[in-house]
Scaffold this active site. Structure first.
Site, PDB file in Angstrom:
ATOM      1  CB  SER A 148      -0.969   0.058   1.216  1.00 48.43           C
ATOM      2  OG  SER A 148      -1.647   1.158   1.437  1.00 48.43           O
ATOM      3  CE1 TYR A 150      -3.918  -2.347   5.557  1.00 46.73           C
ATOM      4  CE2 TYR A 150      -3.486   0.115   5.045  1.00 46.73           C
ATOM      5  CZ  TYR A 150      -3.508  -1.342   4.675  1.00 46.73           C
ATOM      6  OH  TYR A 150      -3.860  -1.687   3.360  1.00 46.73           O
TER       7      TYR A 150
END
Ligand code: NAP
Length: 258
Positions: free
Chosen positions: A139, A152
């Protein structure tokens, strides 16, 4: 790598993983679909078999559970996995000290533990056979600290670092590893993570899962160690190299806060 391959896709029940599975099937590759939602994967498998005449195996597993992962690997003992797509992942939103620690640990188990273990289980066979691809969905979160999504962002930094390192080690083996970095993408992710009303998803452009999958697919076959989807995401990742890390953390905190 243009002939038929057996491809394992994690997180294939929806979102980016489902779109990736469709791309592999459309090019004639056989699939092993992994996620928890068996019904969704059975429906996808039936669609892909009918549309493309490929073999599709559905292997339900909870990748956050080491025992479930071990059973999955055991069921695949006689299957040569030529392409491994570690796509399953999820996030959470809030100050770390206020979040449920068990849920954060299970995020580590899926985003980092399963990705590392499956790579470790299937990569040696690929190297031995002299051909293979590993595609790890990271990501743009992996390029800076992410206040209010601390775990995350840290898991995605791991995915980028780990993948770039093994990509280097794999040079000359016939196997490549790619870390693909989507930015905000329309899937079930934001709803699940509790971030759908955050600025990251409301203030800027949000990509479609199909576009992200297409970009990741091309980068993987090209053997790129790192690929970032979209020019603005690329610029964002590039700019974090020049400013103080405290500034990128502050900007990210604004994007991640409710
Ligand atoms: N959407 C975004 O904005 C965005 C941006 C950057 C990166 N990403 C990354 O892209 C990847 C795919 O996410 P997505 O956006 O497509 O989200 P999604 O639609 O929520 O899909 C997540 C997938 O992961 C699977 N999964 C989650 N926990 C699992 C577990 N314990 N065991 C097995 N499978 C599990 C889910 O399947 P089951 O629920 O059926 O198990 C589902 O198939 C993730 O790694 C995510 O971090 C997403």
């Amino acid at each position: 790598m243009s002939d038929k391959h057996t491809v394992l896709v994690t997180g294939a029940s929806r979102g980016i993983g489902l779109e990736l599975a469709k791309l592999f099937a459309a090019d004639g590759h056989d699939l092993v679909l992994v996620a928890r939602s068996a019904d969704a994967m059975e429906a996808l498998a039936a669609e892909l078999r009918q549309a493309h005449g490929v073999e599709v195996r559905v292997e339900p597993a909870d990748l956050g559970d080491p025992a479930s992962r071990a059973q999955l690997v055991a069921r695949l003992a006689d299957t040569s996995i030529d392409v491994l797509v570690n796509n399953a992942g999820f996030g959470s939103n809030g100050a770390f000290h206020e979040l449920d620690v068990d849920a954060e640990m299970s995020q580590l188990a899926v985003n980092v533990g399963a990705l590392t273990e499956l790579t470790g289980r299937f990569l040696p066979g690929m190297v031995e056979r002299g051909r293979g691809r590993v595609l790890n969905i990271a990501s743009t979160a992996g390029f800076q600290a992410g206040p209010y999504m601390a775990v995350y962002y840290a898991t995605k930094a791991y995915v980028i670092s780990f993948t770039e390192a093994i990509a280097f080690e794999l040079k000359g083996t016939g196997v490549t590893a790619t870390a693909h970095c989507p930015g905000a993408t329309h899937t079930g992710f934001a709803l699940q993570a509790g971030t759908s009303k955050n600025k990251l998803f409301t203030a800027g452009a949000v990509a479609s899962a199909a576009d992200v999958a297409q970009h990741a697919y091309a980068a993987m076959w090209a053997g790129k160690p790192l690929a970032i989807h979209g020019f603005s995401n690329w610029m964002g990742a590039f700019m974090t190299r020049f400013g103080p890390r405290s500034v990128s953390a502050r900007i990210t905190s604004v994007l991640n806060k409710h």
